[in-house]
Write a protein that holds these residues in place. Structure first.
Motif, PDB file in Angstrom:
ATOM      1  N   LEU A 251       0.836  -1.219   0.000  1.00  0.00           N
ATOM      2  CA  LEU A 251       0.000   0.000   0.000  1.00  0.00           C
ATOM      3  C   LEU A 251       0.858   1.252   0.000  1.00  0.00           C
ATOM      4  O   LEU A 251       0.342   2.365   0.142  1.00  0.00           O
ATOM      5  CB  LEU A 251      -0.899   0.014   1.240  1.00  0.00           C
ATOM      6  N   ASP A 252       2.162   1.056  -0.110  1.00  0.00           N
ATOM      7  CA  ASP A 252       3.077   2.199  -0.087  1.00  0.00           C
ATOM      8  C   ASP A 252       2.939   2.959   1.239  1.00  0.00           C
ATOM      9  O   ASP A 252       2.999   4.186   1.276  1.00  0.00           O
ATOM     10  CB  ASP A 252       2.730   3.149  -1.256  1.00  0.00           C
ATOM     11  N   LYS A 253       2.756   2.218   2.312  1.00  0.00           N
ATOM     12  CA  LYS A 253       2.473   2.857   3.603  1.00  0.00           C
ATOM     13  C   LYS A 253       3.558   2.490   4.615  1.00  0.00           C
ATOM     14  O   LYS A 253       3.565   1.369   5.136  1.00  0.00           O
ATOM     15  CB  LYS A 253       1.102   2.365   4.091  1.00  0.00           C
ATOM     16  N   PRO A 254       4.448   3.425   4.874  1.00  0.00           N
ATOM     17  CA  PRO A 254       5.486   3.142   5.872  1.00  0.00           C
ATOM     18  C   PRO A 254       4.862   2.944   7.254  1.00  0.00           C
ATOM     19  O   PRO A 254       3.706   3.325   7.489  1.00  0.00           O
ATOM     20  CB  PRO A 254       6.356   4.405   5.856  1.00  0.00           C
ATOM     21  N   ALA A 255       5.659   2.389   8.168  1.00  0.00           N
ATOM     22  CA  ALA A 255       5.148   2.088   9.515  1.00  0.00           C
ATOM     23  C   ALA A 255       4.663   3.352  10.217  1.00  0.00           C
ATOM     24  O   ALA A 255       3.691   3.331  10.964  1.00  0.00           O
ATOM     25  CB  ALA A 255       6.237   1.413  10.334  1.00  0.00           C
ATOM     26  N   TYR A 256       5.339   4.484   9.970  1.00  0.00           N
ATOM     27  CA  TYR A 256       5.014   5.684  10.744  1.00  0.00           C
ATOM     28  C   TYR A 256       3.701   6.345  10.307  1.00  0.00           C
ATOM     29  O   TYR A 256       3.169   7.203  11.013  1.00  0.00           O
ATOM     30  CB  TYR A 256       6.168   6.698  10.671  1.00  0.00           C
TER      31      TYR A 256
END
Ligand SMILES: Cc1cc2nc3c(=O)[nH]c(=O)nc-3n(C[C@H](O)[C@H](O)[C@H](O)COP(=O)(O)OP(=O)(O)OC[C@H]3O[C@@H](n4cnc5c(N)ncnc54)[C@H](O)[C@@H]3O)c2cc1C
Length: 748
Positions: free
Chosen positions: A566-571
């Protein structure tokens, strides 16, 4: 209640009784506020759970306590049965000190002896192991490091400055303060959607100071330039600029272990590699910090979606951010704004102001948007506004403009009687009136569909419709996080607010989406202040954190792992995680909730000073009318649309709200209110404002009958260290604080 005082023969028995009762009431109140437990003599014979055979004396005596090596001393009431351990427990809780370091010394003739924990406390004691009756924040060996001098970074520095702690250093890539959001992402046309009062960076009674009072003299919905000016103004007023290094990038963060090789202990540090970005900059600087506040700046990359045929489109395809909007080409055009987040709504305003003929908002699902006055109402409300009232406030605007019934939007889940509502949507509300007006005028049309392909000046939608004659496309399809932030922190996941579960590296962004049943704010001010205060409290009193950790905090916090697909980093967390994190963290320590005690009162007073009811209504109507004037000049022949809200309606909202929250809230700031005071710094023995009222005393009485009785009934009271049961766990966690507990045998 405790027995009457020794009789004074000069007064009648009735007067004598009344005086004794008043005196007992004052003492009980003081003891309860200090965290000392009251023993009700009635429990003695009825047992009520109190161990049989134990005799407790409930008469009062005064104790004078001195702090060893200082001039500080305090006299306070206790009951005769109050033991050393009971007072130690109260001191530890109020001052957040280590229970094992306290010694109570009693002078007996020419000798001084140490009191045992199980003894009744002496009338005069000297306590060793305390510095002051005021809680003392922990002194860290290195400064606090702040990455980012945007809204949140500045606010962190201001909160430190206000607390008298100047051991803080901040880094930012930009050449000025204000952050990515307002320096880079915002367009020159961008305006604050929420009112200035809900946003200003000195939001909070604790932060109001001589220069930065309740915000007056600022535009209600300022443009980008004014917002940047307000950041600079606040930074100067608070004297925080010398703590900020601009034009530099924190390129790397090393975690330096302690002498024993642990990266977890209090003695571990963070080494920031700070690379200058300006031409004069020389080599990299290495800066040691004891904790890191990380504000990577919301999301910084546009979501890029390419549609088949874009090369044939023949017009402009842009993102509508960072001034990439082709302002000079907006007039007399048809524009398609793709997406329906707050930025999309903001782009509709820009397009309308630049004289476009028509804007299509092309969106898979239509999001709720908030008109100005309901937004204002939420921001002045002292306690959260029920979602049902918010939707009802939306209705007149939605009805007038043919925007649909707000209760039927996908974001709304409501009970059949519409008394309870949950609002959950993937994007933040776009806020403002102009989009509604544009819909009423036919200048803006919501098209619930998605783009399939593009041909010359035409968008072909998946539902079969074609939008023709479109020459500009603004893709407001959302923003993405940057995996470089995860890499900087070498983390795979966030645990609550903690990078990789490390409580000394906290990170905040604009969490995505909206999720509420009752709403406190649509804006940054209140949340940012509360969040920073909470983490600063834990940094100032790390033992409080370790107590929370020992009670299971970390296991119960929500986590977010990077979602590569989802192109979603952890932060990049959503608002649900943010809310759950806040609620869980606060539930582990009631002192955290107390930090926000003034927020409701501040909201109401500040708002009715900065944006009084009549003024906000008049300004909203004037702006509404101005758009219609402007459009008329551009050739619109649409009939005048009257503003959908009136003063009577707003008065009605206050009535409904007062009923819902259970106390009256006036639509105008009542005259003659005494100024809202920030409570004095806490100290042991202090009785909070309002504790002497009948209501407060009734509450104390209630807690005496329940919690206090339970406390006196605990079988563990017979053990001198019942209060400090978790000693093993506790001391191992705080080894780094160099606390060496005295041998327990000493105090037995
Ligand atoms: C156009 C627009 C309109 C908005 N309207 C509203 C509104 O009406 N009401 C409202 O409440 N909120 C609004 N917001 C949101 C609000 O402005 C943000 O919540 C807030 O500005 C975020 O501040 P921040 O400090 O978290 O991030 P930013 O402002 O993005 O600042 C982060 C800073 O960190 C620096 N940085 C990051 N990493 C590093 C590194 N490794 N080294 C050095 N520096 C680094 C960046 O250079 C940047 O300057 C709006 C935002 C935008 C963009």
């Amino acid at each position: 209640r405790p027995a009457a005082m020794a009789a004074d023969r000069s007064r009648s028995p009735t007067t004598e009784l009344a005086v004794a009762q008043t005196s007992a009431r004052e003492k009980i109140t003081r003891m309860a506020c200090m965290g000392l437990h009251i023993f009700n003599p009635e429990w003695q014979n009825t047992h009520g759970g109190v161990p049989r055979g134990k005799q407790f004396s409930a008469s009062f005596k005064d104790v004078t306590m001195k702090i060893y090596g200082t001039d500080e001393q305090l006299t306070f009431p206790v009951q005769t049965c109050t033991r050393v351990l009971d007072v130690k427990e109260a001191l530890c809780s109020a001052l957040m000190v280590d229970p094992f370091t306290l010694e109570f010394l009693e002078k007996r003739g020419c000798t001084v002896r140490k009191q045992r924990d199980t003894e009744e406390i002496a009338r005069t004691v000297t306590v060793k192991g305390l510095v002051s009756f005021k809680p003392q924040p922990h002194k860290w060996p290195h400064p606090a490091g702040v990455i980012g001098a945007g809204y949140n970074g500045l606010k962190t520095l201001m909160i430190y400055a206000k607390s008298g702690n100047s051991d803080i250093v901040c880094f930012d890539r930009n050449a000025q303060v204000g952050g990515y959001c307002w320096i880079t992402a915002a367009n020159k046309t961008s305006k604050l959607q929420t009112e200035f009062g809900s946003f200003h960076v000195w939001w909070g009674q604790e932060l109001v100071q001589e220069n930065c009072g309740y915000p007056q003299g600022w535009s209600t919905w300022p443009h980008k330039a004014e917002i940047l000016r307000h950041f600079q103004y606040a930074a100067e007023a608070y004297g925080i600029l010398p703590h900020i290094r601009l034009n530099c990038n924190v390129a790397k963060l090393d975690i330096l272990p302690d002498a024993a090789g642990s990266t977890d202990s209090m003695d571990s540090q963070y080494l920031l590699h700070v690379a200058p970005l300006d031409k004069q900059g020389e080599g990299e600087d290495l800066v040691k910090c004891s904790m890191v506040w990380s504000y990577p700046g919301s999301m910084t990359k546009n979501r890029i979606v390419d549609y088949p045929g874009e090369e044939e489109f023949g017009g402009e395809i842009r993102y509508g951010m960072g001034d990439d909007c082709p302002y000079d080409k907006l007039a007399k055009t048809n524009i398609a704004v793709l997406g329906n987040g707050a930025f999309a709504v903001e782009n509709v305003r820009t397009c309308c102001e630049y004289g476009c003929d028509k804007v299509y908002i092309v969106t898979r699902r239509k999001n709720l948007a908030a008109p100005r006055l309901p937004c204002w109402f939420v921001h002045q409300a002292p306690v959260p506004v029920p979602g049902r009232l918010v939707l009802d406030m939306f209705k007149p605007m939605y009805d007038l403009c043919g925007f649909g019934d707000p209760w039927t939007f996908y974001a709304v889940t409501a009970s059949t009687n519409r008394q309870h509502v949950q609002i959950s949507q993937a994007s933040r509300f776009g806020i403002g009136d102009v989009t509604f007006l544009a819909v009423a005028y036919g200048k803006c049309e919501y098209v619930e569909d998605t783009v399939k392909r593009v041909t010359r000046h035409t968008l072909h939608l998946n539902g079969g419709r074609k939008l023709e004659g479109v020459t500009i496309v603004l893709k407001s399809l959302g923003l993405l996080g940057d995996f470089a932030v995860d890499r900087l922190h070498r983390m795979k996941k966030m645990v609550g607010d903690f990078c990789g579960g490390d409580w000394r590296r906290v990170l905040a962004i604009d969490d995505t989406g909206m999720h509420f049943a009752n709403i406190t704010t649509f804006s940054t001010g209140i949340g940012s202040k509360g969040w920073i205060q909470m983490h600063k409290f834990l940094f100032d009193w790390p033992k409080e954190f370790f107590k929370m950790k020992a009670a299971g905090l970390m296991e119960n916090l929500p986590t977010h792992e990077a979602e590569e697909k989802l192109d979603k980093p952890a932060y990049v967390k959503d608002v649900k995680m943010k809310q759950a994190t806040g609620m869980i963290t606060v539930s582990y320590n009631p002192k955290l909730a107390a930090l926000n005690a003034l927020d409701g009162d501040y909201k109401y007073r500040m708002y009715h000073t900065a944006h009084p009811t009549d003024a906000i209504l008049a300004e909203s109507i004037a702006s509404w009318n101005q758009y219609q004037e402007d459009w008329k000049k551009l050739g619109s022949t649409h009939e005048y649309v009257p503003y959908p809200y009136t003063r009577e309606m707003i008065d009605g909202w206050f009535g409904e709200y007062s009923k819902a929250v259970g106390f009256p809230v006036a639509p105008d700031l009542p005259a003659g209110l005494p100024p809202l005071q920030v409570p004095p710094e806490p100290s042991f023995g202090q009785v909070p404002l309002g504790a002497e009222t009948d209501e407060a005393f009734a509450a104390i009485g209630h807690s005496i009958d329940s919690e206090h009785l339970q406390w006196w009934s605990m079988p563990a009271r017979s053990s001198p260290h019942h209060a400090f049961r978790r000693k093993d766990q506790y001391t191992s966690e705080i080894d780094g604080l160099a606390v060496s507990p005295p041998a327990l045998a000493d105090s037995r």
